[in-house]
Design a protein around this motif. Structure first.
Motif, PDB file in Angstrom:
ATOM      1  N   ASN A 173       0.824  -1.204   0.000  1.00 54.91           N
ATOM      2  CA  ASN A 173       0.000   0.000   0.000  1.00 54.91           C
ATOM      3  C   ASN A 173       0.865   1.265   0.000  1.00 54.91           C
ATOM      4  OD1 ASN A 173      -2.293  -1.588   0.080  1.00 54.91           O
ATOM      5  ND2 ASN A 173      -2.514  -1.462   2.295  1.00 54.91           N
ATOM      6  N   GLY A 174       1.978   1.196   0.726  1.00 52.10           N
ATOM      7  CA  GLY A 174       2.878   2.339   0.774  1.00 52.10           C
ATOM      8  C   GLY A 174       3.496   2.630  -0.583  1.00 52.10           C
ATOM      9  N   ILE A 175       3.881   1.585  -1.305  1.00 51.94           N
ATOM     10  CA  ILE A 175       4.471   1.762  -2.637  1.00 51.94           C
ATOM     11  C   ILE A 175       3.439   2.358  -3.597  1.00 51.94           C
ATOM     12  CG2 ILE A 175       5.338   0.514  -4.656  1.00 51.94           C
ATOM     13  CD1 ILE A 175       6.762  -1.383  -2.708  1.00 51.94           C
ATOM     14  N   ILE A 176       2.199   1.865  -3.514  1.00 51.28           N
ATOM     15  CA  ILE A 176       1.133   2.402  -4.372  1.00 51.28           C
ATOM     16  C   ILE A 176       0.908   3.884  -4.080  1.00 51.28           C
ATOM     17  CG2 ILE A 176      -1.340   2.307  -4.890  1.00 51.28           C
ATOM     18  CD1 ILE A 176      -1.179  -0.735  -4.393  1.00 51.28           C
ATOM     19  N   LEU A 177       0.812   4.225  -2.798  1.00 49.22           N
ATOM     20  CA  LEU A 177       0.617   5.624  -2.420  1.00 49.22           C
ATOM     21  C   LEU A 177       1.778   6.495  -2.881  1.00 49.22           C
ATOM     22  CD1 LEU A 177      -0.803   5.348   1.230  1.00 49.22           C
ATOM     23  CD2 LEU A 177      -2.035   6.073  -0.823  1.00 49.22           C
ATOM     24  N   CYS A 178       2.982   5.955  -2.813  1.00 48.58           N
ATOM     25  CA  CYS A 178       4.171   6.703  -3.191  1.00 48.58           C
ATOM     26  C   CYS A 178       4.191   6.982  -4.692  1.00 48.58           C
ATOM     27  CB  CYS A 178       5.418   5.927  -2.784  1.00 48.58           C
ATOM     28  SG  CYS A 178       6.814   6.986  -2.420  1.00 48.58           S
ATOM     29  N   ILE A 179       3.819   5.988  -5.484  1.00 54.76           N
ATOM     30  CA  ILE A 179       3.783   6.173  -6.936  1.00 54.76           C
ATOM     31  C   ILE A 179       2.708   7.188  -7.322  1.00 54.76           C
ATOM     32  CG2 ILE A 179       3.272   5.028  -9.129  1.00 54.76           C
ATOM     33  CD1 ILE A 179       4.592   2.508  -7.954  1.00 54.76           C
ATOM     34  N   VAL A 180       1.526   7.059  -6.705  1.00 51.69           N
ATOM     35  CA  VAL A 180       0.454   8.025  -6.961  1.00 51.69           C
ATOM     36  C   VAL A 180       0.893   9.427  -6.519  1.00 51.69           C
ATOM     37  CG1 VAL A 180      -1.907   8.702  -6.371  1.00 51.69           C
ATOM     38  CG2 VAL A 180      -1.368   6.297  -6.781  1.00 51.69           C
ATOM     39  N   GLY A 181       1.571   9.482  -5.363  1.00 51.55           N
ATOM     40  CA  GLY A 181       2.074  10.751  -4.873  1.00 51.55           C
ATOM     41  C   GLY A 181       3.102  11.370  -5.801  1.00 51.55           C
ATOM     42  N   GLY A 182       3.935  10.528  -6.432  1.00 42.66           N
ATOM     43  CA  GLY A 182       4.925  11.020  -7.379  1.00 42.66           C
ATOM     44  C   GLY A 182       4.278  11.655  -8.594  1.00 42.66           C
ATOM     45  N   PHE A 183       3.233  10.991  -9.134  1.00 36.23           N
ATOM     46  CA  PHE A 183       2.491  11.578 -10.244  1.00 36.23           C
ATOM     47  C   PHE A 183       1.866  12.905  -9.823  1.00 36.23           C
ATOM     48  CE2 PHE A 183       2.722   7.381 -12.177  1.00 36.23           C
ATOM     49  CZ  PHE A 183       2.766   7.675 -13.535  1.00 36.23           C
ATOM     50  N   SER A 184       1.290  12.929  -8.615  1.00 33.63           N
ATOM     51  CA  SER A 184       0.603  14.125  -8.143  1.00 33.63           C
ATOM     52  C   SER A 184       1.577  15.271  -7.881  1.00 33.63           C
ATOM     53  CB  SER A 184      -0.176  13.813  -6.855  1.00 33.63           C
ATOM     54  OG  SER A 184      -1.131  12.798  -7.071  1.00 33.63           O
ATOM     55  N   ALA A 185       2.741  14.948  -7.305  1.00 31.24           N
ATOM     56  CA  ALA A 185       3.719  15.989  -6.974  1.00 31.24           C
ATOM     57  C   ALA A 185       4.224  16.712  -8.209  1.00 31.24           C
ATOM     58  CB  ALA A 185       4.887  15.387  -6.196  1.00 31.24           C
ATOM     59  N   ALA A 186       4.186  16.041  -9.361  1.00 30.33           N
ATOM     60  CA  ALA A 186       4.585  16.692 -10.608  1.00 30.33           C
ATOM     61  C   ALA A 186       3.641  17.828 -10.972  1.00 30.33           C
ATOM     62  CB  ALA A 186       4.634  15.671 -11.747  1.00 30.33           C
ATOM     63  N   GLY A 187       2.497  17.909 -10.291  1.00 29.67           N
ATOM     64  CA  GLY A 187       1.542  18.988 -10.539  1.00 29.67           C
ATOM     65  C   GLY A 187       2.145  20.362 -10.343  1.00 29.67           C
ATOM     66  N   PHE A 188       3.138  20.478  -9.447  1.00 23.56           N
ATOM     67  CA  PHE A 188       3.791  21.767  -9.236  1.00 23.56           C
ATOM     68  C   PHE A 188       4.432  22.263 -10.530  1.00 23.56           C
ATOM     69  CE2 PHE A 188       8.151  23.453  -8.682  1.00 23.56           C
ATOM     70  CZ  PHE A 188       7.805  24.761  -8.366  1.00 23.56           C
TER      71      PHE A 188
END
Length: 344
Positions: A173-188
């Motif tokens: 679950n942590g890896i999934i959240l991290c990958i989703v977070g990586g895509f989202s962080a590119a929003g900046f």
């Protein structure tokens, strides 16, 4: 180009140091520290700085189509989600793997997508292909960095075994959240790209109202700060209410804490503004080249700072060797990307 690279590396250095004052806050729960920081960093500091320094701010914004403002806002919300998922994911899978995964995914997405948002014709050019090669090299460096971090955590936690089903689920679950977070962080970076390259907020601010390039970056980035801040503060307001820690803001030492958080906020905002200035100086592909260098620089600064402050003291020789390899590979990647940008 050299000036642009220097600005971006300076921004990365500042971002690597910005959180240091948080270690000295007292009588605050973690949600007090970070809610205070994000409020200052996403609202108070950028709003006051922009209103105080940017001439013709609202006249500049009136010339931007509403649909572009909506896109900027949506990307900024993604950035806020990425910031939140970063903190949640590292609590599940550890700092080393979490940091490498999130920054790696964010670097890849945030560097590649701007090619398809106004620069697609440059993708197949010689310079574009060299930039892609540099991004690939950086990804290899990030993977080596992640390997170093995993070996370090293994060496420091030899007596801990994660073999039961609960721990496996937590890691997955942590890896999934991290990958989703990586895509989202590119929003900046995507929000900045739309604001500067498609909405032309920076050029309008400079050409029509004679603002300096660094001041115009404030106008470019303010909408992104607002959207991200709204998302983050909703989350922390829920945490403060859930844990009944609102009253901690009046605890003894709160004035000192707020001063430290203000320093953090100023350094954090300055790093992003300086990144924007560097991306502007780097030319048409500044958000591709600049973001890759910016993210890589952050990793390098964080690891070098951690090395000299004793974080790698018990990491073991093999882990340290992988760290050195990763830093060396990422350095090569930065040089290759800079060379590719010079060919554009």
């Amino acid at each position: 180009m050299v000036i642009g690279v220097i600005w971006v590396l300076l921004a990365a250095t500042l971002l690597g140091f910005y959180a240091l004052p948080s270690k000295y806050t007292e009588n605050y729960a973690i949600e007090n520290t970070w809610a205070g920081f994000w409020f200052l960093a996403m609202f108070l500091v950028p709003i006051l700085a922009t209103l105080g320094l940017v001439d013709g701010l609202f006249d500049t914004y009136r010339q931007v189509p509403n649909n572009l403002f909506i896109i900027i806002f949506l990307f900024s919300l993604l950035w806020g989600v990425g910031n939140l998922l970063w903190g949640i994911s590292i609590s599940k899978i550890g700092m080393a793997l979490g940091f490498s995964l999130l920054i790696g995914v964010s670097t890849l997405v945030g560097s590649i997508l701007p090619f398809f948002m106004g620069g697609i014709e440059k993708l197949s050019s010689k310079g574009g292909l060299v930039i892609l090669l540099g991004i690939f090299i950086i990804m290899l460096g990030i993977m080596a960095n992640g390997k170093a971090g995993l070996l370090r955590e293994k060496n420091e936690s030899k007596n801990q075994e994660f073999t039961n089903e609960t721990s496996n689920n937590k890691m997955r679950n942590g890896i999934i959240l991290c990958i989703v977070g990586g895509f989202s962080a590119a929003g900046f970076n995507l929000a900045y790209h739309v604001a500067d390259n498609l909405a032309h907020i920076g050029s309008i601010s400079q050409d029509q109202f004679n603002n300096a390039s660094w001041i115009a970056r404030l106008a470019v980035m303010l909408p992104a700060f607002i959207g991200s801040g709204i998302c983050i503060l909703i989350y922390f307001s829920i945490q403060l209410t859930k844990n009944k820690t609102w009253t901690h803001f009046s605890n003894k030492g709160s004035v000192k804490n707020i001063f430290l958080l203000l320093i953090m906020s100023i350094v954090y905002c300055a790093s992003l503004i300086i990144y924007g200035l560097g991306a502007y100086e780097l030319g048409p592909l500044g958000t591709t080249v600049g973001f890759a260098i910016f993210q890589t620089g952050c990793i390098m600064v964080a690891n070098i700072l951690g090395y000299f402050t004793g974080e790698w003291k018990n990491a073991g020789k093999q882990s340290k060797n992988w760290l050195i390899r990763g830093l060396a590979i990422m350095t090569v990647g930065i040089v290759v990307i800079a060379y590719g940008n010079a060919l554009i």
